[in-house]
Design a protein around this motif. Sequence first.
Motif, PDB file in Angstrom:
ATOM      1  N   TYR A   9       0.613  -1.120   0.059  1.00  0.00           N
ATOM      2  CA  TYR A   9      -0.076   0.190  -0.039  1.00  0.00           C
ATOM      3  C   TYR A   9       0.953   1.268   0.067  1.00  0.00           C
ATOM      4  N   LEU A  10       0.410   2.360  -0.346  1.00  0.00           N
ATOM      5  CA  LEU A  10       1.112   3.639  -0.594  1.00  0.00           C
ATOM      6  C   LEU A  10       0.966   4.408   0.757  1.00  0.00           C
ATOM      7  N   PHE A  11       2.315   4.447   1.350  1.00  0.00           N
ATOM      8  CA  PHE A  11       2.452   5.154   2.712  1.00  0.00           C
ATOM      9  C   PHE A  11       0.979   4.947   3.671  1.00  0.00           C
ATOM     10  N   PRO A  12       0.919   3.270   3.709  1.00  0.00           N
ATOM     11  CA  PRO A  12      -0.310   2.905   4.579  1.00  0.00           C
ATOM     12  C   PRO A  12      -0.284   3.491   5.998  1.00  0.00           C
ATOM     13  N   TYR A  13      -1.529   3.249   6.713  1.00  0.00           N
ATOM     14  CA  TYR A  13      -1.781   3.540   8.138  1.00  0.00           C
ATOM     15  C   TYR A  13      -0.832   3.005   9.261  1.00  0.00           C
ATOM     16  N   LEU A  14      -1.012   3.472  10.412  1.00  0.00           N
ATOM     17  CA  LEU A  14      -0.005   2.768  11.279  1.00  0.00           C
ATOM     18  C   LEU A  14      -0.067   1.480  11.699  1.00  0.00           C
ATOM     19  N   GLY A  15      -1.523   0.858  11.816  1.00  0.00           N
ATOM     20  CA  GLY A  15      -1.828  -0.556  11.908  1.00  0.00           C
ATOM     21  C   GLY A  15      -0.877  -1.492  10.953  1.00  0.00           C
ATOM     22  N   TYR A  16      -0.667  -0.961   9.669  1.00  0.00           N
ATOM     23  CA  TYR A  16       0.091  -1.743   8.662  1.00  0.00           C
ATOM     24  C   TYR A  16       1.705  -1.825   9.236  1.00  0.00           C
ATOM     25  N   PHE A  17       2.129  -0.749   9.850  1.00  0.00           N
ATOM     26  CA  PHE A  17       3.689  -0.903  10.503  1.00  0.00           C
ATOM     27  C   PHE A  17       3.451  -1.287  11.808  1.00  0.00           C
ATOM     28  N   GLN A  18       2.652  -1.491  12.564  1.00  0.00           N
ATOM     29  CA  GLN A  18       2.396  -2.548  13.586  1.00  0.00           C
ATOM     30  C   GLN A  18       2.478  -3.978  13.276  1.00  0.00           C
ATOM     31  N   LEU A  19       2.123  -4.224  12.184  1.00  0.00           N
ATOM     32  CA  LEU A  19       2.090  -5.690  11.691  1.00  0.00           C
ATOM     33  C   LEU A  19       3.690  -5.848  11.112  1.00  0.00           C
ATOM     34  N   LEU A  20       4.105  -4.867  10.359  1.00  0.00           N
ATOM     35  CA  LEU A  20       5.368  -4.964  10.081  1.00  0.00           C
ATOM     36  C   LEU A  20       6.605  -5.095  11.148  1.00  0.00           C
ATOM     37  N   GLY A  21       6.261  -4.672  12.313  1.00  0.00           N
ATOM     38  CA  GLY A  21       7.280  -4.771  13.311  1.00  0.00           C
ATOM     39  C   GLY A  21       6.891  -5.805  14.147  1.00  0.00           C
ATOM     40  N   ALA A  22       5.741  -6.335  13.993  1.00  0.00           N
ATOM     41  CA  ALA A  22       5.504  -7.584  14.754  1.00  0.00           C
ATOM     42  C   ALA A  22       6.359  -8.903  14.480  1.00  0.00           C
ATOM     43  N   VAL A  23       6.669  -8.814  13.035  1.00  0.00           N
ATOM     44  CA  VAL A  23       7.417 -10.026  12.692  1.00  0.00           C
ATOM     45  C   VAL A  23       8.467 -10.121  12.119  1.00  0.00           C
ATOM     46  N   ASP A  24       9.364 -11.199  11.838  1.00  0.00           N
ATOM     47  CA  ASP A  24      10.665 -11.364  11.567  1.00  0.00           C
ATOM     48  C   ASP A  24      10.638 -11.087   9.958  1.00  0.00           C
ATOM     49  N   ARG A  25       9.662 -11.446   9.186  1.00  0.00           N
ATOM     50  CA  ARG A  25       9.867 -11.265   7.876  1.00  0.00           C
ATOM     51  C   ARG A  25       8.409 -11.074   7.284  1.00  0.00           C
ATOM     52  N   PHE A  26       8.374  -9.990   6.516  1.00  0.00           N
ATOM     53  CA  PHE A  26       7.166  -9.365   5.991  1.00  0.00           C
ATOM     54  C   PHE A  26       7.017  -9.558   4.380  1.00  0.00           C
ATOM     55  N   VAL A  27       6.101 -10.480   3.873  1.00  0.00           N
ATOM     56  CA  VAL A  27       6.155 -10.742   2.708  1.00  0.00           C
ATOM     57  C   VAL A  27       4.991  -9.920   2.092  1.00  0.00           C
TER      58      VAL A  27
END
Length: 235
Positions: A9-27
């Motif tokens: 997504y284009l500059f997505p919302y904070l929740g997207y980055f919460q998910l990204l920060g919660a994992v080791d690999r983001f596919v």
Amino acid sequence: MRLAIMQPYLFPYLGYFQLLGAVDRFVMYDDVQFMLQGWINRNNILVGGKPLLFTLPLEGSSANRTIRETTVHTRLFPAWATKFLRTLQQNYSKAPHLAPVLDMVSQVFDQAAGKSIADVSLESIRQVHRYLGLPSEIVPTSAVYQNAHLSGPTRVLDICRQEKATQYINPINGRSLYTESAFDDAGVKLNFLQMENVPYKQLKGDFVPSLSVLDALMFNEPAAVHELLQAYTLV
């Protein structure tokens, strides 16, 4: 190993980055069907105390094409980008972190005309990822897994298998898509990320939620954003 899978997504919302920060690999699902009226090429910023939708112009966007096959409009994009940067400059002129965020957006949009929206949206996520210093690794599906013939939970589980993932985390709004038993059978723990309320100080008036991450970056230094990224529950 903790794994998540999302479309770019284009500059997505904070929740997207919460998910990204919660994992080791983001596919990054960059080779799936383009979703019309989705968030791949648009989001909201704060203008006059209200959300304003911005939409990056695309060339021949269609649900019959993949995200990777959909390109930024060569003719319309340069003028659109100039106007969007001016809108950010004007409406966030009093935001304490305007300069680095404008620089970030400019870098993403540099030479974007004619590129795949998958690459442009992915670059917007990578730029924020680097700015915040998040440790997770981002991997596009088109570059690695060779399983575009699969779909839905079958493809997710195949990626989990290839990555030897022990935990798969999905946004809470996708809860109806997956059954815990299928993941249990594959030896993968299934969790869903529920974002909590994360108000922060904007310019004035009531807090406006669910905006592009650009809004949070405008008003918060990276350390403060990290705190916002921890405001979630795994269920």
